[in-house]
Design a protein around this motif. Structure first.
Motif, PDB file in Angstrom:
ATOM      1  N   ARG A 101     -32.240  -1.404  -6.718  1.00  0.00           N
ATOM      2  CA  ARG A 101     -31.379  -0.348  -7.249  1.00  0.00           C
ATOM      3  C   ARG A 101     -32.197   0.636  -8.068  1.00  0.00           C
ATOM      4  O   ARG A 101     -32.054   1.852  -7.924  1.00  0.00           O
ATOM      5  CB  ARG A 101     -30.264  -0.944  -8.119  1.00  0.00           C
ATOM      6  CG  ARG A 101     -29.381   0.134  -8.728  1.00  0.00           C
ATOM      7  CD  ARG A 101     -28.309  -0.423  -9.636  1.00  0.00           C
ATOM      8  NE  ARG A 101     -27.511   0.665 -10.175  1.00  0.00           N
ATOM      9  CZ  ARG A 101     -26.744   0.569 -11.229  1.00  0.00           C
ATOM     10  NH1 ARG A 101     -26.617  -0.590 -11.856  1.00  0.00           N
ATOM     11  NH2 ARG A 101     -26.067   1.610 -11.665  1.00  0.00           N
ATOM     12  N   LEU A 102     -33.052   0.125  -8.942  1.00  0.00           N
ATOM     13  CA  LEU A 102     -33.876   1.007  -9.772  1.00  0.00           C
ATOM     14  C   LEU A 102     -34.824   1.827  -8.913  1.00  0.00           C
ATOM     15  O   LEU A 102     -34.968   3.037  -9.118  1.00  0.00           O
ATOM     16  CB  LEU A 102     -34.660   0.202 -10.811  1.00  0.00           C
ATOM     17  CG  LEU A 102     -35.532   1.048 -11.745  1.00  0.00           C
ATOM     18  CD1 LEU A 102     -34.679   2.000 -12.579  1.00  0.00           C
ATOM     19  CD2 LEU A 102     -36.363   0.150 -12.646  1.00  0.00           C
ATOM     20  N   SER A 103     -35.446   1.205  -7.941  1.00  0.00           N
ATOM     21  CA  SER A 103     -36.392   1.905  -7.081  1.00  0.00           C
ATOM     22  C   SER A 103     -35.727   3.067  -6.344  1.00  0.00           C
ATOM     23  O   SER A 103     -36.249   4.189  -6.322  1.00  0.00           O
ATOM     24  CB  SER A 103     -37.009   0.931  -6.082  1.00  0.00           C
ATOM     25  OG  SER A 103     -37.914   1.596  -5.250  1.00  0.00           O
ATOM     26  N   HIS A 104     -34.564   2.824  -5.766  1.00  0.00           N
ATOM     27  CA  HIS A 104     -33.851   3.880  -5.044  1.00  0.00           C
ATOM     28  C   HIS A 104     -33.396   4.993  -5.988  1.00  0.00           C
ATOM     29  O   HIS A 104     -33.504   6.177  -5.665  1.00  0.00           O
ATOM     30  CB  HIS A 104     -32.648   3.316  -4.283  1.00  0.00           C
ATOM     31  CG  HIS A 104     -33.032   2.447  -3.134  1.00  0.00           C
ATOM     32  ND1 HIS A 104     -33.786   2.886  -2.075  1.00  0.00           N
ATOM     33  CD2 HIS A 104     -32.763   1.144  -2.887  1.00  0.00           C
ATOM     34  CE1 HIS A 104     -33.971   1.900  -1.217  1.00  0.00           C
ATOM     35  NE2 HIS A 104     -33.367   0.830  -1.691  1.00  0.00           N
ATOM     36  N   HIS A 105     -32.894   4.606  -7.146  1.00  0.00           N
ATOM     37  CA  HIS A 105     -32.410   5.615  -8.082  1.00  0.00           C
ATOM     38  C   HIS A 105     -33.572   6.450  -8.621  1.00  0.00           C
ATOM     39  O   HIS A 105     -33.455   7.674  -8.748  1.00  0.00           O
ATOM     40  CB  HIS A 105     -31.618   4.970  -9.229  1.00  0.00           C
ATOM     41  CG  HIS A 105     -30.744   5.946  -9.926  1.00  0.00           C
ATOM     42  ND1 HIS A 105     -29.476   6.246  -9.497  1.00  0.00           N
ATOM     43  CD2 HIS A 105     -30.965   6.739 -10.994  1.00  0.00           C
ATOM     44  CE1 HIS A 105     -28.951   7.167 -10.280  1.00  0.00           C
ATOM     45  NE2 HIS A 105     -29.840   7.474 -11.206  1.00  0.00           N
ATOM     46  N   LEU A 106     -34.691   5.799  -8.920  1.00  0.00           N
ATOM     47  CA  LEU A 106     -35.858   6.541  -9.396  1.00  0.00           C
ATOM     48  C   LEU A 106     -36.373   7.520  -8.340  1.00  0.00           C
ATOM     49  O   LEU A 106     -36.806   8.621  -8.678  1.00  0.00           O
ATOM     50  CB  LEU A 106     -36.970   5.582  -9.818  1.00  0.00           C
ATOM     51  CG  LEU A 106     -36.761   4.844 -11.132  1.00  0.00           C
ATOM     52  CD1 LEU A 106     -37.875   3.824 -11.342  1.00  0.00           C
ATOM     53  CD2 LEU A 106     -36.663   5.807 -12.311  1.00  0.00           C
ATOM     54  N   ALA A 107     -36.309   7.125  -7.082  1.00  0.00           N
ATOM     55  CA  ALA A 107     -36.743   8.030  -6.006  1.00  0.00           C
ATOM     56  C   ALA A 107     -35.885   9.294  -6.006  1.00  0.00           C
ATOM     57  O   ALA A 107     -36.409  10.409  -5.875  1.00  0.00           O
ATOM     58  CB  ALA A 107     -36.670   7.326  -4.656  1.00  0.00           C
ATOM     59  N   ARG A 108     -34.574   9.128  -6.169  1.00  0.00           N
ATOM     60  CA  ARG A 108     -33.687  10.302  -6.214  1.00  0.00           C
ATOM     61  C   ARG A 108     -33.952  11.148  -7.464  1.00  0.00           C
ATOM     62  O   ARG A 108     -33.960  12.379  -7.407  1.00  0.00           O
ATOM     63  CB  ARG A 108     -32.230   9.861  -6.159  1.00  0.00           C
ATOM     64  CG  ARG A 108     -31.817   9.294  -4.806  1.00  0.00           C
ATOM     65  CD  ARG A 108     -30.327   9.041  -4.695  1.00  0.00           C
ATOM     66  NE  ARG A 108     -29.811   8.066  -5.644  1.00  0.00           N
ATOM     67  CZ  ARG A 108     -29.768   6.758  -5.427  1.00  0.00           C
ATOM     68  NH1 ARG A 108     -30.204   6.249  -4.282  1.00  0.00           N
ATOM     69  NH2 ARG A 108     -29.272   5.947  -6.343  1.00  0.00           N
ATOM     70  N   MET A 109     -34.193  10.487  -8.588  1.00  0.00           N
ATOM     71  CA  MET A 109     -34.476  11.221  -9.823  1.00  0.00           C
ATOM     72  C   MET A 109     -35.819  11.944  -9.735  1.00  0.00           C
ATOM     73  O   MET A 109     -35.965  13.049 -10.264  1.00  0.00           O
ATOM     74  CB  MET A 109     -34.456  10.270 -11.021  1.00  0.00           C
ATOM     75  CG  MET A 109     -33.075   9.737 -11.345  1.00  0.00           C
ATOM     76  SD  MET A 109     -33.096   8.575 -12.735  1.00  0.00           S
ATOM     77  CE  MET A 109     -33.314   9.726 -14.105  1.00  0.00           C
TER      78      MET A 109
ATOM     79  N   LEU B  72     -36.750  14.828 -12.525  1.00  0.00           N
ATOM     80  CA  LEU B  72     -36.389  14.260 -13.821  1.00  0.00           C
ATOM     81  C   LEU B  72     -37.402  13.251 -14.325  1.00  0.00           C
ATOM     82  O   LEU B  72     -37.572  13.084 -15.543  1.00  0.00           O
ATOM     83  CB  LEU B  72     -35.002  13.604 -13.737  1.00  0.00           C
ATOM     84  CG  LEU B  72     -33.849  14.519 -13.330  1.00  0.00           C
ATOM     85  CD1 LEU B  72     -32.587  13.708 -13.060  1.00  0.00           C
ATOM     86  CD2 LEU B  72     -33.613  15.572 -14.392  1.00  0.00           C
ATOM     87  N   VAL B  73     -38.052  12.543 -13.405  1.00  0.00           N
ATOM     88  CA  VAL B  73     -39.064  11.541 -13.751  1.00  0.00           C
ATOM     89  C   VAL B  73     -40.234  11.670 -12.777  1.00  0.00           C
ATOM     90  O   VAL B  73     -40.105  12.270 -11.708  1.00  0.00           O
ATOM     91  CB  VAL B  73     -38.508  10.092 -13.684  1.00  0.00           C
ATOM     92  CG1 VAL B  73     -37.368   9.897 -14.663  1.00  0.00           C
ATOM     93  CG2 VAL B  73     -38.089   9.716 -12.280  1.00  0.00           C
TER      94      VAL B  73
ATOM     95  N   THR C  54     -40.165  13.516 -17.362  1.00  0.00           N
ATOM     96  CA  THR C  54     -40.734  14.861 -17.221  1.00  0.00           C
ATOM     97  C   THR C  54     -40.086  15.795 -18.238  1.00  0.00           C
ATOM     98  O   THR C  54     -39.069  15.461 -18.857  1.00  0.00           O
ATOM     99  CB  THR C  54     -40.486  15.418 -15.807  1.00  0.00           C
ATOM    100  OG1 THR C  54     -39.070  15.578 -15.630  1.00  0.00           O
ATOM    101  CG2 THR C  54     -41.079  14.515 -14.732  1.00  0.00           C
ATOM    102  N   ASP C  55     -40.660  16.976 -18.378  1.00  0.00           N
ATOM    103  CA  ASP C  55     -40.054  17.981 -19.256  1.00  0.00           C
ATOM    104  C   ASP C  55     -38.656  18.337 -18.766  1.00  0.00           C
ATOM    105  O   ASP C  55     -37.746  18.540 -19.574  1.00  0.00           O
ATOM    106  CB  ASP C  55     -40.932  19.234 -19.317  1.00  0.00           C
ATOM    107  CG  ASP C  55     -42.238  18.997 -20.065  1.00  0.00           C
ATOM    108  OD1 ASP C  55     -42.322  18.027 -20.857  1.00  0.00           O
ATOM    109  OD2 ASP C  55     -43.185  19.786 -19.851  1.00  0.00           O
ATOM    110  N   THR C  56     -38.476  18.402 -17.457  1.00  0.00           N
ATOM    111  CA  THR C  56     -37.157  18.689 -16.886  1.00  0.00           C
ATOM    112  C   THR C  56     -36.175  17.580 -17.243  1.00  0.00           C
ATOM    113  O   THR C  56     -35.027  17.847 -17.619  1.00  0.00           O
ATOM    114  CB  THR C  56     -37.256  18.832 -15.352  1.00  0.00           C
ATOM    115  OG1 THR C  56     -38.160  19.896 -15.054  1.00  0.00           O
ATOM    116  CG2 THR C  56     -35.909  19.111 -14.718  1.00  0.00           C
ATOM    117  N   GLY C  57     -36.609  16.330 -17.140  1.00  0.00           N
ATOM    118  CA  GLY C  57     -35.755  15.199 -17.489  1.00  0.00           C
ATOM    119  C   GLY C  57     -35.400  15.191 -18.963  1.00  0.00           C
ATOM    120  O   GLY C  57     -34.249  14.929 -19.338  1.00  0.00           O
ATOM    121  N   ARG C  58     -36.380  15.500 -19.802  1.00  0.00           N
ATOM    122  CA  ARG C  58     -36.132  15.548 -21.247  1.00  0.00           C
ATOM    123  C   ARG C  58     -35.115  16.643 -21.578  1.00  0.00           C
ATOM    124  O   ARG C  58     -34.186  16.421 -22.354  1.00  0.00           O
ATOM    125  CB  ARG C  58     -37.423  15.794 -22.014  1.00  0.00           C
ATOM    126  CG  ARG C  58     -37.219  15.758 -23.527  1.00  0.00           C
ATOM    127  CD  ARG C  58     -38.501  15.909 -24.300  1.00  0.00           C
ATOM    128  NE  ARG C  58     -39.509  15.048 -23.740  1.00  0.00           N
ATOM    129  CZ  ARG C  58     -40.794  15.385 -23.651  1.00  0.00           C
ATOM    130  NH1 ARG C  58     -41.228  16.516 -24.106  1.00  0.00           N
ATOM    131  NH2 ARG C  58     -41.666  14.554 -23.122  1.00  0.00           N
TER     132      ARG C  58
END
Length: 174
Positions: free
Chosen positions: A72-80, A85-86, A103-107
């Protein structure tokens, strides 16, 4: 484990909690998504990274911090990551591991979303409770989390290592 059936009082408490948790999570997520473009899941990850030293965590520590399964984390991080965002980087200490960085965008996104999330949490939950009920909710949460940590001490220990300071830490996003 106790095997006797739930009393009517216990059943009422359990069913109320279960229904409340599902509906509250759904309402909060919809509100946040419509106002900010971030899901509650996005904010959970971004908050964990925002609170981490240098705004970065090893994937395993992040997984334990947010209490998600690896896939779940791996898939969600890929989308983010696709949304900027990351970022994911190789771990300098261990070539098998990865580091997730805010990332600055995520922050900027999680900082902008913080006010909306707090307003929704207040509107849908906290403003409906007395100060004593808020304290009781905190006590209940701590008791359940302590029990669950005893069930899986390895996961709990890794999550604690991911935190910059032991104990309560402020969540900038909430």
């Amino acid at each position: 484990m106790k095997t006797h059936p739930l009393t009517a009082r216990e059943q009422r408490a359990w069913e109320g909690y279960r229904r409340m948790q599902g509906l509250l999570a759904s309402h909060l997520n919809r509100h946040l998504l419509s106002e900010t473009g971030l899901s509650d899941a996005d904010v959970v990850i971004l908050d964990a990274l925002l609170a981490a030293p240098d705004h970065r965590l090893r994937s395993l520590a992040l997984r334990c911090e947010v209490q998600w399964e690896k896939s779940r984390l791996s898939h969600h991080l890929a989308r983010m990551q696709q949304r900027g965002l990351v970022s994911r980087e190789e771990c300098p200490e261990d070539s098998r591991g990865a580091v997730v960085r805010l990332t600055d965008t995520g922050r900027a996104a999680v900082t902008a979303a913080a006010g909306y999330r707090v307003a929704a949490i207040r509107s849908y939950l906290l403003d409906l409770l007395t100060p004593e009920q808020v304290d009781t909710l905190g006590d209940i949460s701590e008791a359940v989390l302590a029990r669950l940590a005893r069930e899986d001490p390895h996961r709990h220990a890794i999550a604690e290592l991911a935190r910059p300071d032991p104990g309560v830490r402020p969540h900038p996003g909430v």
